[in-house]
Design an enzyme around this catalytic site. Structure first.
Site, short mmCIF file in Angstrom:
data_model
loop_
_atom_site.label_atom_id
_atom_site.label_comp_id
_atom_site.label_asym_id
_atom_site.label_seq_id
_atom_site.Cartn_x
_atom_site.Cartn_y
_atom_site.Cartn_z
N PRO A 2 -7.35 -8.34 -0.20
CG PRO A 2 -9.03 -9.78 0.49
CD PRO A 2 -8.31 -8.55 0.89
CD GLU A 3 -7.26 -3.87 -4.89
OE1 GLU A 3 -7.54 -3.54 -6.05
OE2 GLU A 3 -6.41 -3.29 -4.21
CG HIS A 92 -5.34 -13.23 14.40
ND1 HIS A 92 -6.10 -12.45 15.25
CD2 HIS A 92 -4.05 -12.85 14.59
CE1 HIS A 92 -5.30 -11.61 15.90
NE2 HIS A 92 -4.05 -11.84 15.53
NE ARG A 111 -8.10 -3.82 9.87
CZ ARG A 111 -7.96 -2.82 9.01
NH1 ARG A 111 -7.13 -2.93 7.99
NH2 ARG A 111 -8.65 -1.72 9.16
#
Length: 286
Positions: A2-3, A92, A111
């Site tokens: 995500p930007e 996750h 992550r």
DNA sequence: AGGAGTGTTAGTAA
DNA sequence: GTTACTAACACTCC
């Protein structure tokens, strides 16, 4: 993934889905992800209503009733989705906000880089240094040419890491930096303070326009980005250099190259974005 | 097996 | 103070 455009896309989706909903209780499966400690974090959220969701740079700001704000950064792979109560919990999923309407707002992050902080509304900048130091949003009104001239002019840092620095301009990441430098025909190794006024003006326009276009396209899905509705973005089809190494430049046909700059993969056209003069010394020419 | 990946921060060195 | 490089975070994919 995500930007700014992806975070904004998530913000808009979540606003449609959960604004107005009330938290019943919260489960935290990966305590390192939240501050304050999971016990306090979960206790403070019980019974709170999600009044609205704001964004600053790449941060999401969930505004809760009772002057509480959840600051959430997705880092590389964070994702929110909304599921019916009791659906299977994927591997996750690290935080579940159980809503009073039999739905669950879930935070998923392969992550585990994402972070959440619960603070009193109004103390965001005091609590988070990076929010206090955040540069202007890349919009016509916030990102003025005068500001660009001032901050670029006093830094000799090369432009690629300069643009990734959130304290200079909010929200740009590795993909859009490569894209706006290609659009502006600026080599990523050019020192910020050697850009001409004309280059800064072009760069500014491209940053503002490209971010707006990417938001319109619901963001870029390169690895696993999905909106709060579980849909991919569309803007990956509009990228010119990111992920296009080895392909011909759309403007001149020269092969797009990928190099490492400031430890990040960096894509550019060596013909349209020639190396800056101080890097060409010693190079053999004809 | 090794390396790279949309992000950020801390540590070290010059 | 500034710039630059490394490592770390934790995990998946090629």
């Amino acid at each position: 993934m995500p930007e700014l455009p992806e975070v904004e896309t998530v913000r808009r989706g979540l606003t449609q889905l959960v604004a107005g909903a009330t938290i019943d209780h919260v489960d935290v499966y990966y305590p390192k992800m939240v501050r304050p400690d999971a016990e306090i974090f979960t206790a403070d959220l019980i019974g709170r209503k999600i009044e609205k969701i704001d964004r600053r740079g790449k941060y999401l700001l969930f505004r809760f009733s009772g002057d509480l704000t959840l600051i959430s950064h997705l880092r590389m792979e964070g994702k929110y989705d909304v599921q019916p109560e009791g659906s299977p919990i994927p591997k996750h999923t690290h935080v579940i906000f159980h809503l009073k309407d039999q739905r669950e707002l879930r935070y998923n992050d392969t992550r585990k880089f994402g972070r959440m902080r619960l603070v009193k509304t109004g103390t965001e900048a005091t609590e988070l240094k990076s929010l206090a130091q955040m540069g202007p949003e890349p919009t016509e009104s916030a990102l003025t040419l005068a500001y660009m001239q001032r901050v670029f002019g006093k830094s000799h840092k090369i432009v690629k890491p300069f643009l990734l620095d959130q304290s200079k301009i909010a929200g740009l990441g590795n993909i859009y930096v490569d894209e706006v430098l290609w659009l502006s025909k600026i080599n990523p190794l050019t020192p910020a303070d050697t850009l001409t006024q004309a280059q800064l003006s072009v760069l500014r326009q491209n940053i503002i326009a490209e971010i707006a276009r990417a938001i319109q396209g619901h963001g870029t899905t390169v690895h696993t980005f999905s909106t709060a509705f579980g849909e991919t973005g569309d803007f990956q089809n509009e990228l010119h250099v990111y992920g296009h190494e080895g392909e011909p430049c759309e403007r001149c046909g020269t092969e797009i190259v990928k190099i490492k700059v400031a430890q990040r993969g960096t894509h550019f056209c060596p013909h349209c974005q020639p190396y800056p003069p101080e890097m060409q010394e010693g190079l053999v020419d004809d």
